[in-house]
Design a protein around this motif. Structure first.
Motif, mmCIF file in Angstrom:
data_model
loop_
_atom_site.group_PDB
_atom_site.id
_atom_site.type_symbol
_atom_site.label_atom_id
_atom_site.label_comp_id
_atom_site.label_asym_id
_atom_site.label_seq_id
_atom_site.Cartn_x
_atom_site.Cartn_y
_atom_site.Cartn_z
ATOM 1 N N UNK A 38 0.843 -1.184 0.000
ATOM 2 C CA UNK A 38 0.000 0.000 0.000
ATOM 3 C C UNK A 38 0.887 1.245 0.000
ATOM 4 N N UNK A 39 0.645 2.122 -0.983
ATOM 5 C CA UNK A 39 1.396 3.370 -1.104
ATOM 6 C C UNK A 39 0.412 4.536 -1.146
ATOM 7 N N UNK A 65 -6.541 2.121 5.582
ATOM 8 C CA UNK A 65 -5.265 2.774 5.290
ATOM 9 C C UNK A 65 -5.531 4.245 4.998
ATOM 10 N N UNK A 66 -4.602 5.078 5.468
ATOM 11 C CA UNK A 66 -4.723 6.531 5.291
ATOM 12 C C UNK A 66 -3.356 7.040 4.850
ATOM 13 N N UNK A 67 -3.281 7.582 3.635
ATOM 14 C CA UNK A 67 -1.998 8.084 3.150
ATOM 15 C C UNK A 67 -1.750 9.488 3.682
ATOM 16 N N UNK A 68 -0.511 9.918 3.588
ATOM 17 C CA UNK A 68 -0.151 11.267 4.027
ATOM 18 C C UNK A 68 -0.840 12.335 3.191
ATOM 19 N N UNK A 69 -1.422 11.939 2.057
ATOM 20 C CA UNK A 69 -2.172 12.859 1.202
ATOM 21 C C UNK A 69 -3.665 12.857 1.538
ATOM 22 N N UNK A 70 -4.069 11.971 2.475
ATOM 23 C CA UNK A 70 -5.465 11.915 2.893
ATOM 24 C C UNK A 70 -6.314 10.898 2.165
#
Length: 162
Positions: A38-39, A65-70
């Motif tokens: 997951x990226x 999952x929550x990316x640093x971009x939201x």
């Protein structure tokens, strides 16, 4: 069952979720396999590739999952998480597909404000609030979320089944 007929409340993320963050893995350690990596992708459930999970990989399953971009996705399977990808599970309650999908949608609504220039760190994530259906006791109404998503699934599937 309608969302606006139910009581909602704001919950601090760190109060109701356990937060984990992915790790940096060198490209030399990424071997083709069957586990999703997951990226920060905004598509394909955030899956960049399928790899073998080895030492140094940070993994989780049955989480959001929550990316640093939201960007937020429900992840039912064991996956490894890239650096700056967070995963959350519910404290004291089992996450299932329906609740996971509901939460991913709510996190996406709340986290539209994050971008490359305004990144979501693990410290920021812990301090964020999320609006969720609430019980009369003021706790998240997990059962309502599950029932609502089951109903939505049936509404979507009905024309195909008929």
């Amino acid at each position: 069952m309608k969302l606006y007929d139910h009581k909602w409340a704001s919950f601090k993320v760190s109060d109701i979720f356990t937060i984990s963050t992915g790790g940096l893995v060198n490209k030399e350690q990424l071997y083709v396999g069957e586990n999703p990596r997951i990226t920060a992708k905004a598509t394909d459930n955030g899956i960049d590739s399928f790899t073998q999970i080895g030492g140094g990989f940070r993994t989780n399953r049955n989480c959001v999952s929550i990316s640093f971009l939201g960007n937020c996705f429900y992840q039912p399977y064991l996956a490894s998480y890239d650096m700056k990808i967070h995963s959350v599970t519910i404290k004291g309650h089992e996450l299932n597909r329906f609740i996971g999908l509901f939460l991913a949608n709510q996190f996406n609504r709340e986290f539209k404000k994050f971008s490359y220039g305004n990144q979501l760190s693990s410290k920021d994530l812990a301090r964020q609030h999320i609006l969720l259906p609430a019980t009369a006791k003021g706790t998240p109404d997990w059962q309502f979320m599950e029932n609502f998503m089951r109903q939505k699934e049936q509404q979507i599937l009905k024309p195909t089944i008929d």
